[in-house]
Design a protein around this motif. Sequence first.
Motif, PDB file in Angstrom:
ATOM      1  N   GLY A 282       0.641  -0.796  -0.706  1.00  0.00           N
ATOM      2  CA  GLY A 282      -0.035  -0.168   0.227  1.00  0.00           C
ATOM      3  C   GLY A 282       0.418   1.255  -0.157  1.00  0.00           C
ATOM      4  N   GLU A 283       1.897   1.541   0.736  1.00  0.00           N
ATOM      5  CA  GLU A 283       2.905   2.942   0.651  1.00  0.00           C
ATOM      6  C   GLU A 283       3.644   2.382  -0.306  1.00  0.00           C
ATOM      7  N   HIS A 284       3.723   1.921  -1.011  1.00  0.00           N
ATOM      8  CA  HIS A 284       4.693   1.747  -2.719  1.00  0.00           C
ATOM      9  C   HIS A 284       3.828   2.729  -3.027  1.00  0.00           C
ATOM     10  N   GLU A 285       2.195   1.567  -3.572  1.00  0.00           N
ATOM     11  CA  GLU A 285       1.117   2.178  -4.589  1.00  0.00           C
ATOM     12  C   GLU A 285       0.919   3.491  -4.123  1.00  0.00           C
ATOM     13  N   HIS A 286       0.707   3.981  -3.074  1.00  0.00           N
ATOM     14  CA  HIS A 286       0.486   5.191  -2.619  1.00  0.00           C
ATOM     15  C   HIS A 286       1.723   6.533  -3.889  1.00  0.00           C
ATOM     16  N   GLU A 287       2.637   6.105  -2.766  1.00  0.00           N
ATOM     17  CA  GLU A 287       3.561   7.068  -3.453  1.00  0.00           C
ATOM     18  C   GLU A 287       3.861   6.774  -4.717  1.00  0.00           C
ATOM     19  N   LEU A 288       3.650   5.993  -5.391  1.00  0.00           N
ATOM     20  CA  LEU A 288       3.783   6.588  -6.795  1.00  0.00           C
ATOM     21  C   LEU A 288       2.216   6.756  -7.696  1.00  0.00           C
ATOM     22  N   GLY A 289       1.309   6.342  -6.489  1.00  0.00           N
ATOM     23  CA  GLY A 289       0.051   7.684  -7.345  1.00  0.00           C
ATOM     24  C   GLY A 289       0.471   8.860  -6.630  1.00  0.00           C
ATOM     25  N   LYS A 290       0.346   9.572  -5.748  1.00  0.00           N
ATOM     26  CA  LYS A 290       0.873  10.645  -5.188  1.00  0.00           C
ATOM     27  C   LYS A 290       2.024  11.203  -6.534  1.00  0.00           C
ATOM     28  N   LEU A 291       2.834  10.521  -6.954  1.00  0.00           N
ATOM     29  CA  LEU A 291       3.508  11.238  -7.913  1.00  0.00           C
ATOM     30  C   LEU A 291       2.871  11.556  -8.844  1.00  0.00           C
ATOM     31  N   TYR A 292       2.232  10.846  -9.408  1.00  0.00           N
ATOM     32  CA  TYR A 292       1.089  10.803 -10.540  1.00  0.00           C
ATOM     33  C   TYR A 292       0.061  11.902 -10.801  1.00  0.00           C
ATOM     34  N   TYR A 293       0.034  11.581  -9.106  1.00  0.00           N
ATOM     35  CA  TYR A 293      -1.345  13.421  -9.246  1.00  0.00           C
ATOM     36  C   TYR A 293      -0.649  14.547  -8.867  1.00  0.00           C
ATOM     37  N   GLU A 294       0.205  13.879  -8.493  1.00  0.00           N
ATOM     38  CA  GLU A 294       1.376  15.219  -7.592  1.00  0.00           C
ATOM     39  C   GLU A 294       1.207  16.596  -9.346  1.00  0.00           C
ATOM     40  N   ASN A 295       1.404  15.387 -10.317  1.00  0.00           N
ATOM     41  CA  ASN A 295       2.213  15.900 -11.565  1.00  0.00           C
ATOM     42  C   ASN A 295       1.295  16.061 -12.378  1.00  0.00           C
ATOM     43  N   VAL A 296       0.249  15.879 -12.942  1.00  0.00           N
ATOM     44  CA  VAL A 296      -0.602  15.291 -13.357  1.00  0.00           C
ATOM     45  C   VAL A 296      -1.859  16.516 -13.406  1.00  0.00           C
ATOM     46  N   ARG A 297      -2.030  16.744 -12.297  1.00  0.00           N
ATOM     47  CA  ARG A 297      -2.918  18.407 -12.179  1.00  0.00           C
ATOM     48  C   ARG A 297      -1.878  19.395 -12.971  1.00  0.00           C
ATOM     49  N   SER A 298      -1.397  19.500 -12.459  1.00  0.00           N
ATOM     50  CA  SER A 298      -0.438  20.986 -13.263  1.00  0.00           C
ATOM     51  C   SER A 298       0.168  20.712 -14.448  1.00  0.00           C
ATOM     52  N   ILE A 299      -0.753  20.121 -14.825  1.00  0.00           N
ATOM     53  CA  ILE A 299      -0.549  19.631 -17.127  1.00  0.00           C
ATOM     54  C   ILE A 299      -2.146  20.434 -17.286  1.00  0.00           C
ATOM     55  N   ASN A 300      -1.209  21.816 -18.221  1.00  0.00           N
ATOM     56  CA  ASN A 300      -2.394  22.144 -18.850  1.00  0.00           C
ATOM     57  C   ASN A 300      -3.573  21.174 -19.500  1.00  0.00           C
ATOM     58  N   GLY A 301      -4.560  21.959 -18.928  1.00  0.00           N
ATOM     59  CA  GLY A 301      -6.083  20.910 -19.603  1.00  0.00           C
ATOM     60  C   GLY A 301      -6.496  20.179 -18.988  1.00  0.00           C
ATOM     61  N   VAL A 302      -5.739  19.957 -17.874  1.00  0.00           N
ATOM     62  CA  VAL A 302      -6.398  18.472 -17.151  1.00  0.00           C
ATOM     63  C   VAL A 302      -6.897  18.120 -15.757  1.00  0.00           C
ATOM     64  N   THR A 303      -8.093  17.797 -15.757  1.00  0.00           N
ATOM     65  CA  THR A 303      -8.391  17.756 -14.486  1.00  0.00           C
ATOM     66  C   THR A 303      -8.359  16.412 -13.566  1.00  0.00           C
ATOM     67  N   VAL A 304      -8.450  16.394 -12.477  1.00  0.00           N
ATOM     68  CA  VAL A 304      -8.498  14.849 -11.829  1.00  0.00           C
ATOM     69  C   VAL A 304      -9.740  15.257 -10.950  1.00  0.00           C
ATOM     70  N   TRP A 305      -9.843  14.162 -11.369  1.00  0.00           N
ATOM     71  CA  TRP A 305     -11.594  13.905 -10.074  1.00  0.00           C
ATOM     72  C   TRP A 305     -11.168  12.804  -9.152  1.00  0.00           C
ATOM     73  N   GLY A 306     -12.293  13.651  -8.057  1.00  0.00           N
ATOM     74  CA  GLY A 306     -11.493  12.549  -6.631  1.00  0.00           C
ATOM     75  C   GLY A 306     -10.826  13.028  -5.583  1.00  0.00           C
ATOM     76  N   PRO A 307     -10.515  12.299  -4.547  1.00  0.00           N
ATOM     77  CA  PRO A 307      -9.874  12.604  -3.054  1.00  0.00           C
ATOM     78  C   PRO A 307      -8.724  13.177  -3.709  1.00  0.00           C
ATOM     79  N   ASP A 308      -7.825  14.119  -2.995  1.00  0.00           N
ATOM     80  CA  ASP A 308      -6.579  14.487  -2.966  1.00  0.00           C
ATOM     81  C   ASP A 308      -5.355  13.463  -2.389  1.00  0.00           C
ATOM     82  N   PHE A 309      -4.154  13.811  -2.295  1.00  0.00           N
ATOM     83  CA  PHE A 309      -3.383  12.295  -1.877  1.00  0.00           C
ATOM     84  C   PHE A 309      -2.734  12.868  -0.274  1.00  0.00           C
TER      85      PHE A 309
END
Length: 389
Positions: A282-309
């Motif tokens: 779970g910890e490993h997956e959470h780290e990866l998920g957080k890395l993706y979440y934090e980066n993808v949300r700042s890409i122009n035109g991207v909307t992230v749905w669901g709770p933050d990390f």
Amino acid sequence: MFNGAPLAFFDGPAGSQVPESVITAMSNYYRTCNANSHGEFVTSMETDAVITECREAVANFLGAQSIREISFGQNMTTLNFSLSHALARKMKPGDEIVITQLDHEANRGPWLNLAEKGMVIKEVKLNRDGRLDYNDFESKITKRTKIVAIGYASNALGTVNDIKLARALSKSAGAFLVIDAVHYAPHFPIDVTAIDTDFLLCSAYKFYGPHVGILYSRPGLLAELKTDVLRTQMQEPPYLIETGTLNHAALAGVKAAVDFIASWGTGTTLRQKIVSAMQQIGEHEHELGKLYYENVRSINGVTVWGPDFSDKNRAPTISITIKNITATEAAKKLGERGILVWNGDFYAVKAVEVFGLVEQGGLIRTGMLMYNTKEEVERLIAGVEEISK
Ligand SMILES: Cc1ncc(COP(=O)(O)O)c(C=O)c1O
């Protein structure tokens, strides 16, 4: 490899990849003891042992007290339909069932169908932030509530629901609690005894095993239900909800999947190893998920749905939409780069409807599992960046 790129499997929420040990266990079953159960000869007795050992492994995986609480079926959906038929026989017209807008249809459809028998189905609202509206939840519970059916984690948004509250609310009404843990099981340790649920369902193909549905029932509860059974089958738990011959080779595979998970943990008992492994996974997956979440949300035109990390209590499943490109096109373009992600509603169709995303083809979903790496996530971020231009 695909188009010269290694495959990055982010399609885990729809089914994980399977380790060699699971494949070997399944093929060994066919090689050495393929037979029907309950016979007086060696291969049949070995088959009985395979089934029992699998129940023991799954009881450990879920924190159940005994193998009598663990039933198997074709998949979660089929078991939940069987459960709904049995629970309906304990109900009368006007009785109420509470479901949620966030759940997969597998934990909505079987209950919605009971409207045909006069049951009243109430839906807990989904907020724009991807969490359930708990005030609405409380307001939907009445003296007539007989069942609360809720997901442990959302396969579309990664939201982890407040199961403690669901238990308290269902108990206050004297209602059964049915938890769909299909999406939670690959990411967190489960303790059915601690959460005090009546029923919990999951599916082994989401946690490195083959296609087998699993139903946990509180001790003694299955025996009180009138299930769809043949008079020729054993009329006691855990068999009471198992119709026809089980997939014995797959059960050998499910045990191997639990052993595979346990092999990553520490402790003296199988349960301790499973819990420790699931915490690390779970910890490993959470780290990866957080890395993706934090980066993808700042890409122009991207909307992230669901709770933050900010909260650890979140599944590593992240869904986005991209301006000017449909989910189908986005998944196709990422697929061409060897990046495997799902598009659509993933049967969490009500949530996608509530968000108004049906027209644009739903969501682009990425799921992390234990085998995903930081390098793969970096490729994924770069891929989303490219296709968003
Ligand atoms: C959250 C959730 N519930 C239920 C199901 C249905 O499981 P099964 O395919 O075992 O019927 C799925 C499958 O994707 C799921 O993700």
